[in-house]
Design an enzyme around this catalytic site. Sequence first.
Site, PDB file in Angstrom:
ATOM      1  N   LYS A 134     -18.955  28.241 -29.420  1.00  0.00           N
ATOM      2  CA  LYS A 134     -19.285  27.619 -28.136  1.00  0.00           C
ATOM      3  C   LYS A 134     -18.499  28.182 -26.949  1.00  0.00           C
ATOM      4  O   LYS A 134     -17.323  28.464 -27.042  1.00  0.00           O
ATOM      5  CB  LYS A 134     -18.999  26.101 -28.209  1.00  0.00           C
ATOM      6  CG  LYS A 134     -19.973  25.315 -29.032  1.00  0.00           C
ATOM      7  CD  LYS A 134     -21.409  25.346 -28.499  1.00  0.00           C
ATOM      8  CE  LYS A 134     -21.631  24.392 -27.359  1.00  0.00           C
ATOM      9  NZ  LYS A 134     -21.601  22.993 -27.740  1.00  0.00           N
ATOM     10  N   ASN A 170      -2.002  -2.560  13.221  1.00  0.00           N
ATOM     11  CA  ASN A 170      -3.470  -2.447  13.165  1.00  0.00           C
ATOM     12  C   ASN A 170      -3.989  -1.217  13.915  1.00  0.00           C
ATOM     13  O   ASN A 170      -4.832  -0.479  13.401  1.00  0.00           O
ATOM     14  CB  ASN A 170      -4.118  -3.715  13.718  1.00  0.00           C
ATOM     15  CG  ASN A 170      -3.746  -4.937  12.906  1.00  0.00           C
ATOM     16  OD1 ASN A 170      -3.147  -4.812  11.839  1.00  0.00           O
ATOM     17  ND2 ASN A 170      -4.087  -6.121  13.402  1.00  0.00           N
ATOM     18  N   SER A 225       0.832  -1.218   0.000  1.00  0.00           N
ATOM     19  CA  SER A 225       0.000   0.000   0.000  1.00  0.00           C
ATOM     20  C   SER A 225       0.859   1.257   0.000  1.00  0.00           C
ATOM     21  O   SER A 225       0.326   2.367  -0.006  1.00  0.00           O
ATOM     22  CB  SER A 225      -0.930   0.005   1.218  1.00  0.00           C
ATOM     23  OG  SER A 225      -0.188  -0.163   2.404  1.00  0.00           O
ATOM     24  N   SER A 242     -15.139  24.901 -28.070  1.00  0.00           N
ATOM     25  CA  SER A 242     -15.230  23.645 -28.793  1.00  0.00           C
ATOM     26  C   SER A 242     -14.186  23.653 -29.900  1.00  0.00           C
ATOM     27  O   SER A 242     -13.872  24.704 -30.457  1.00  0.00           O
ATOM     28  CB  SER A 242     -16.629  23.506 -29.383  1.00  0.00           C
ATOM     29  OG  SER A 242     -16.594  22.673 -30.518  1.00  0.00           O
ATOM     30  N   LYS A 245      -8.257   3.280   1.849  1.00  0.00           N
ATOM     31  CA  LYS A 245      -7.507   4.536   1.689  1.00  0.00           C
ATOM     32  C   LYS A 245      -7.734   5.249   0.367  1.00  0.00           C
ATOM     33  O   LYS A 245      -7.974   6.460   0.347  1.00  0.00           O
ATOM     34  CB  LYS A 245      -6.019   4.261   1.883  1.00  0.00           C
ATOM     35  CG  LYS A 245      -5.759   3.936   3.324  1.00  0.00           C
ATOM     36  CD  LYS A 245      -4.376   3.508   3.617  1.00  0.00           C
ATOM     37  CE  LYS A 245      -4.374   2.828   4.972  1.00  0.00           C
ATOM     38  NZ  LYS A 245      -5.298   1.652   5.048  1.00  0.00           N
ATOM     39  N   GLN A 289      -7.176  -2.229   4.170  1.00  0.00           N
ATOM     40  CA  GLN A 289      -6.191  -1.441   3.420  1.00  0.00           C
ATOM     41  C   GLN A 289      -6.853  -0.739   2.233  1.00  0.00           C
ATOM     42  O   GLN A 289      -6.374   0.285   1.761  1.00  0.00           O
ATOM     43  CB  GLN A 289      -5.076  -2.372   2.942  1.00  0.00           C
ATOM     44  CG  GLN A 289      -3.948  -1.674   2.233  1.00  0.00           C
ATOM     45  CD  GLN A 289      -2.723  -2.571   2.125  1.00  0.00           C
ATOM     46  OE1 GLN A 289      -2.053  -2.821   3.108  1.00  0.00           O
ATOM     47  NE2 GLN A 289      -2.444  -3.073   0.946  1.00  0.00           N
ATOM     48  N   TYR A 316      -9.317  -6.791  12.814  1.00  0.00           N
ATOM     49  CA  TYR A 316      -8.695  -6.242  11.612  1.00  0.00           C
ATOM     50  C   TYR A 316      -8.625  -7.300  10.508  1.00  0.00           C
ATOM     51  O   TYR A 316      -8.305  -8.460  10.766  1.00  0.00           O
ATOM     52  CB  TYR A 316      -7.272  -5.734  11.923  1.00  0.00           C
ATOM     53  CG  TYR A 316      -6.567  -5.237  10.677  1.00  0.00           C
ATOM     54  CD1 TYR A 316      -6.725  -3.934  10.239  1.00  0.00           C
ATOM     55  CD2 TYR A 316      -5.789  -6.108   9.903  1.00  0.00           C
ATOM     56  CE1 TYR A 316      -6.121  -3.491   9.067  1.00  0.00           C
ATOM     57  CE2 TYR A 316      -5.179  -5.671   8.732  1.00  0.00           C
ATOM     58  CZ  TYR A 316      -5.358  -4.363   8.318  1.00  0.00           C
ATOM     59  OH  TYR A 316      -4.766  -3.940   7.159  1.00  0.00           O
ATOM     60  N   ASN A 369     -18.482  26.570 -23.268  1.00  0.00           N
ATOM     61  CA  ASN A 369     -19.071  25.475 -22.493  1.00  0.00           C
ATOM     62  C   ASN A 369     -18.772  25.591 -20.997  1.00  0.00           C
ATOM     63  O   ASN A 369     -17.632  25.859 -20.629  1.00  0.00           O
ATOM     64  CB  ASN A 369     -18.528  24.134 -22.995  1.00  0.00           C
ATOM     65  CG  ASN A 369     -18.912  23.875 -24.436  1.00  0.00           C
ATOM     66  OD1 ASN A 369     -19.986  24.295 -24.878  1.00  0.00           O
ATOM     67  ND2 ASN A 369     -18.038  23.219 -25.167  1.00  0.00           N
ATOM     68  N   THR A 416     -41.057  25.615  -9.876  1.00  0.00           N
ATOM     69  CA  THR A 416     -41.345  24.256  -9.420  1.00  0.00           C
ATOM     70  C   THR A 416     -41.594  23.467 -10.702  1.00  0.00           C
ATOM     71  O   THR A 416     -42.095  24.026 -11.682  1.00  0.00           O
ATOM     72  CB  THR A 416     -42.591  24.178  -8.502  1.00  0.00           C
ATOM     73  OG1 THR A 416     -43.715  24.639  -9.242  1.00  0.00           O
ATOM     74  CG2 THR A 416     -42.451  25.030  -7.253  1.00  0.00           C
ATOM     75  N   HIS A 417     -41.176  22.224 -10.705  1.00  0.00           N
ATOM     76  CA  HIS A 417     -41.237  21.398 -11.922  1.00  0.00           C
ATOM     77  C   HIS A 417     -40.477  22.048 -13.080  1.00  0.00           C
ATOM     78  O   HIS A 417     -40.787  21.798 -14.244  1.00  0.00           O
ATOM     79  CB  HIS A 417     -42.685  21.124 -12.350  1.00  0.00           C
ATOM     80  CG  HIS A 417     -43.555  20.670 -11.225  1.00  0.00           C
ATOM     81  ND1 HIS A 417     -43.791  19.344 -10.938  1.00  0.00           N
ATOM     82  CD2 HIS A 417     -44.236  21.374 -10.280  1.00  0.00           C
ATOM     83  CE1 HIS A 417     -44.584  19.245  -9.889  1.00  0.00           C
ATOM     84  NE2 HIS A 417     -44.859  20.463  -9.468  1.00  0.00           N
TER      85      HIS A 417
HETATM   86  N1  ARG Z   1      -1.167  -1.331   5.306  1.00  0.00           N
HETATM   87  C1  ARG Z   1      -2.074  -1.865   6.272  1.00  0.00           C
HETATM   88  C2  ARG Z   1      -3.444  -1.189   6.122  1.00  0.00           C
HETATM   89  O1  ARG Z   1      -3.530  -0.197   5.525  1.00  0.00           O
HETATM   90  C3  ARG Z   1      -1.537  -1.640   7.648  1.00  0.00           C
HETATM   91  C4  ARG Z   1      -2.007  -2.635   8.650  1.00  0.00           C
HETATM   92  C5  ARG Z   1      -1.465  -3.971   8.320  1.00  0.00           C
HETATM   93  N2  ARG Z   1      -1.741  -4.933   9.343  1.00  0.00           N
HETATM   94  C6  ARG Z   1      -1.581  -6.230   9.136  1.00  0.00           C
HETATM   95  N3  ARG Z   1      -1.867  -7.018  10.114  1.00  0.00           N
HETATM   96  N4  ARG Z   1      -1.184  -6.720   7.998  1.00  0.00           N
HETATM   97  O2  ARG Z   1      -4.442  -1.649   6.618  1.00  0.00           O
END
Ligand code: ARG
Length: 473
Positions: free
Chosen positions: A299, A126, A39, A293, A341, A338, A333, A301, A171-172
């Site tokens: 145009k 975690n 990640s 355009s 994000k 992950q 967890y 836009n 309205t409408h």
């Molecule tokens: N990169 C992980 C996440 O975003 C971090 C936590 C990882 N924990 C694990 N037990 N593999 O969730």
Amino acid sequence: MATSKKKNAPSEPSEKSGNTWSGRFDEPVSELVQRYTASVGFDRRLADYDIEGSLAHARMLSAVGISDGGDLAAIESGLSRIRDEIRNGEFIWRLELEDVHLNIEKRLTTLIGDAGKRLHTARSRNDQVATDVRLYLRASIDDIIRLIHAMQHALLDLAKQHANTVMPGFTHLQVAQPVVFGHHLMAYFEMLKRDVERLSDCRKRMNRLPLGAAALAGTSYPIDREMVAGQLGFDGVCENSLDAVSDRDFAIEFCAGAALIMTHLSRLSEELILWMNPSFGFIELADRFCTGSSIMPQKKNPDVPELVRGKAGRINGHLVALLTLMKAQPLAYNKDNQEDKEPLFDTVDTLTDTLRIYADMLTGVRVKQDAMRNAAMRGYATATDLADYLTKKGLPFREAHEAVAQVVRLADNSDRELSALTLPELKKFSELIDNDIFTVLTLEGSISSRNHIGGTAPAQVRAAIGRARKWLS
Ligand code: ARG
């Protein structure tokens, strides 16, 4: 199924794979799996918050005597150097180190040795990642609220200039009754005000510390969670360790709030687009928010509002992605988390850019007052006022409604405004109609009669703007 031939001592990172956790494995993960599970490509944006969290954790470890002062000093100077390296773009991010947490920890260990390895005592990635995301989102909410306020200021400025500018209310999407443009704009102020309240409310629930939950069950070390919470500006700690590491409600709540903000901005965008169409011709947007355009030279836009409308769909998608991410996860967890994000980061980025651009775009709106007024004249917008007039003189409203429908029919057939009909003509529909009807039938008469809190009378719109300014200050 060979678990006995360990290539490394359990606590040592495997030199071969570079992993921090691979002591129990016989073979490194494939390159594809490494790329699939990593990640760091996106969570590196959490680096500042990761460091902030680590510093608070290290101070607590030292304060309660789990580590000594020497470790703390080394960790503080190592992390501050890493922070600078990251800010200056000198930090080398390594995919094989999976995520932001392990990249920073590894670099710390390279810089300060064993003290860096001891930082992770009484902690897990975690509870670490759960803390980082909360810190990141808390700061993002503060930024977003500031941006909403800026947009609200722009709305108020425009509304103040147009507290007397008459336009048709719809309205409408059919002409209904006249309103002033300032009143119309203030409707969006109200939406954004609720949006700010919603985000502030979400921030309150978010502002609790997960650290201390460790992997899932808590830790056997005598930690002081309240101290860490205080250092990081949290209002308290998450009460249950399993919930602390697995909860992403705060991210979902935020995305729901963001989706609603984008929905409001998308509605306003739709109106700007309509109003810019020559058939309405109510406004012009500054050229810097439009494009031409490549084939049609005439145009102009409204690309920016169109994109806002489009991006609202994308933010709704992120909300659904997060809800779906969580719906089948058992405690506690899971690596699924992950995946929280990228939708979250994109929601923050999209919303931030949209709000920033909107505040600027509103200052460049040029209002064509004549076109607005003419449109209000064209649609028999004061017909309700005539019905109210008759009702106030004693006619039951349903009968008044019917009489006015006949008046409108006459006006329509003879291609005239209601106020262009003569008194004798009007009297044919009701003897109750007198000369005083002509003020009632004007746009100004209609507007100024709606003179109560929340109504479109210019005096009320000015009062609403005053209250709004007070709320903002
Ligand atoms: N990169 C992980 C996440 O975003 C971090 C936590 C990882 N924990 C694990 N037990 N593999 O969730």
